[in-house]
Design a protein around this motif. Structure first.
Motif, mmCIF file in Angstrom:
data_model
loop_
_atom_site.group_PDB
_atom_site.id
_atom_site.type_symbol
_atom_site.label_atom_id
_atom_site.label_comp_id
_atom_site.label_asym_id
_atom_site.label_seq_id
_atom_site.Cartn_x
_atom_site.Cartn_y
_atom_site.Cartn_z
ATOM 1 N N LEU A 60 0.667 -1.308 -0.111
ATOM 2 C CA LEU A 60 0.151 -0.337 0.259
ATOM 3 C C LEU A 60 0.508 1.367 -0.229
ATOM 4 O O LEU A 60 -0.140 2.791 -0.789
ATOM 5 C CB LEU A 60 -0.924 0.508 0.624
ATOM 6 C CG LEU A 60 -1.211 -1.508 1.584
ATOM 7 C CD1 LEU A 60 -3.249 -1.123 2.358
ATOM 8 C CD2 LEU A 60 -2.593 -1.271 0.178
ATOM 9 N N LEU A 61 1.936 1.074 0.561
ATOM 10 C CA LEU A 61 3.145 2.352 0.279
ATOM 11 C C LEU A 61 2.908 2.808 -0.623
ATOM 12 O O LEU A 61 3.319 4.261 -0.497
ATOM 13 C CB LEU A 61 3.877 1.756 1.004
ATOM 14 C CG LEU A 61 3.950 1.591 2.218
ATOM 15 C CD1 LEU A 61 5.740 0.923 2.999
ATOM 16 C CD2 LEU A 61 3.869 3.081 3.812
ATOM 17 N N PRO A 62 3.671 3.238 -1.572
ATOM 18 C CA PRO A 62 3.761 3.855 -3.151
ATOM 19 C C PRO A 62 2.703 4.760 -3.132
ATOM 20 O O PRO A 62 2.832 5.717 -3.367
ATOM 21 C CB PRO A 62 3.884 2.470 -4.149
ATOM 22 C CG PRO A 62 4.302 1.188 -3.118
ATOM 23 C CD PRO A 62 3.397 1.413 -2.234
ATOM 24 N N ARG A 63 1.458 3.839 -3.239
ATOM 25 C CA ARG A 63 -0.366 4.715 -3.498
ATOM 26 C C ARG A 63 -1.046 4.991 -1.670
ATOM 27 O O ARG A 63 -1.585 6.165 -2.203
ATOM 28 C CB ARG A 63 -0.637 3.748 -4.273
ATOM 29 C CG ARG A 63 -0.582 3.488 -5.968
ATOM 30 C CD ARG A 63 -1.356 2.814 -6.633
ATOM 31 N NE ARG A 63 -2.811 3.684 -6.853
ATOM 32 C CZ ARG A 63 -3.672 2.997 -6.732
ATOM 33 N NH1 ARG A 63 -3.692 1.676 -7.226
ATOM 34 N NH2 ARG A 63 -4.489 3.757 -6.748
ATOM 35 N N PHE A 64 -0.640 4.616 -1.222
ATOM 36 C CA PHE A 64 -2.555 4.657 0.437
ATOM 37 C C PHE A 64 -0.789 4.725 1.263
ATOM 38 O O PHE A 64 -1.165 4.843 2.362
ATOM 39 C CB PHE A 64 -2.842 3.867 0.097
ATOM 40 C CG PHE A 64 -3.304 3.431 -1.643
ATOM 41 C CD1 PHE A 64 -4.173 4.515 -1.116
ATOM 42 C CD2 PHE A 64 -3.812 2.207 -2.322
ATOM 43 C CE1 PHE A 64 -5.195 4.507 -2.549
ATOM 44 C CE2 PHE A 64 -4.454 1.990 -3.032
ATOM 45 C CZ PHE A 64 -4.969 2.965 -3.555
ATOM 46 N N ALA A 65 -0.004 5.572 1.071
ATOM 47 C CA ALA A 65 0.712 5.926 2.165
ATOM 48 C C ALA A 65 0.045 7.018 3.887
ATOM 49 O O ALA A 65 0.367 6.458 4.840
ATOM 50 C CB ALA A 65 1.987 6.701 2.135
#
Length: 331
Positions: A60-65
């Protein structure tokens, strides 16, 4: 000689049955399913207790950090934060190991979430014996009994990684404000969900027809029930297989319908025999039934530590043992 009584032939048959069914990693599917949910629901947010990589949430980190909250190893705080987010109109998906989500944070699940009518999805990974190498601190065989006793709590145990995705979506879209406990595994599991199979919380799925015995299961034990049904077929015994993925609210109609045409019922669960799926089924049948009901699960003792497949076989949570129990019931 019966296949069940011929060790070499049985071993080959079981291996072929398992090999014919693909396996998928629970954690990878969970991460992908949460990603899809966040894409579909702008109000959704993931909350975890330092398990981003162990649960597949790191993707999720790249898009929904900004929609992934890591509270550290603090499951009580994790659930309390999630309840606060729900009170503010968000849809939190909590992710921790089942042992800690349901035991360490049970007060927060009960009071912060269920008592206050807050929609929080509580995902417990590594349930049952799927974290077998973690020993008694990480094995979880009392979670269903605990969570289904909490008023206003929905309890769902998907049969495989595919059904996991369906269950997460259904939990997110479930009308009302009840919290939902998703009981999940940890590593690779066999896929048993037929393509296009419908999923509805509170509605069991019949995977095989039979009028001799009904095999009731949820979670990874659905695969073992299907294997048992296959072995029983070789004995001339027709077994119905019922995937009772929702323990609460339980599908009373499916249980009573099966009770109306079978001669025996076997409930198999990767959970204590006290308070789990077997107990829930017997509560439905409490007004009486004219056939034997046997529960196969973890007896009232601490299981040993070891790899999941070996533990399941040692404790009788496997297709051949289920088949033998069912065969003996009908004799």
């Amino acid at each position: 000689m019966s296949l069940l009584d011929h060790p070499d032939r049985l071993r080959e048959h079981v291996a072929a049955f398992r090999a014919a069914r693909p396996r998928e990693d629970v954690r990878a599917r969970f991460g992908a399913s949460v990603m899809a949910l966040l894409e579909r629901r702008p109000d959704a947010v993931a909350v975890t207790a330092d398990l981003m990589h162990a649960t597949g949430l790191a993707r999720l980190l790249p898009r929904f950090a900004d929609r992934l909250i890591n509270v550290g190893i603090a499951e009580q705080n994790m659930t309390g934060v999630a309840a606060g987010l729900a009170a503010c109109g968000r849809l939190p998906v909590v992710c921790g190991y089942a042992a800690f989500t349901t035991l360490r944070a049970v007060e927060q699940a009960k009071v912060d979430c269920a008592y206050n009518d807050l929609k929080v999805i509580l995902a417990g990974l590594g349930s049952g014996l799927t974290y077998g190498v973690g020993g008694p601190t990480h094995q979880t065989y009392e979670d269903v009994a605990i969570m289904r006793a909490i008023p206003n709590m929905v309890v769902v145990a998907p049969a495989d990684p595919v059904e996991l995705g369906h269950a997460l979506d259904a939990a997110a879209d479930l009308p009302g404000a009840a919290p939902v406990y998703l009981r999940l595994g940890r590593g690779p599991e066999h896929v048993v969900t037929p393509p296009g199979a419908p999923f509805e919380i509170g509605r069991a799925i019949r995977l095989a027809e039979g009028r001799d015995v009904c095999l009731v299961a949820h979670g990874a034990m659905v695969m073992e029930a299907l294997l048992a049904a296959d072995l029983l077929r070789a004995e001339g015994i027709a077994a119905e297989v019922l995937n009772l993925h929702t323990v609460k609210p339980i599908d009373r109609d499916a249980i009573l319908t099966a009770a109306g045409h079978v001669r025996a019922m076997v409930v198999v669960e990767e959970h204590s025999v006290i308070g789990g799926l077997g107990s829930a089924v017997l509560e439905v049948l409490e007004r009486g039934h004219a056939f034997p009901v046997v529960r196969i699960g973890i007896e009232d003792r601490y299981p040993p530590t070891g790899p999941t497949p070996e533990l399941r076989e040692a404790l009788g949570l496997c297709g051949p043992h289920v088949a033998r129990v069912a065969r003996d019931l009908l004799r």
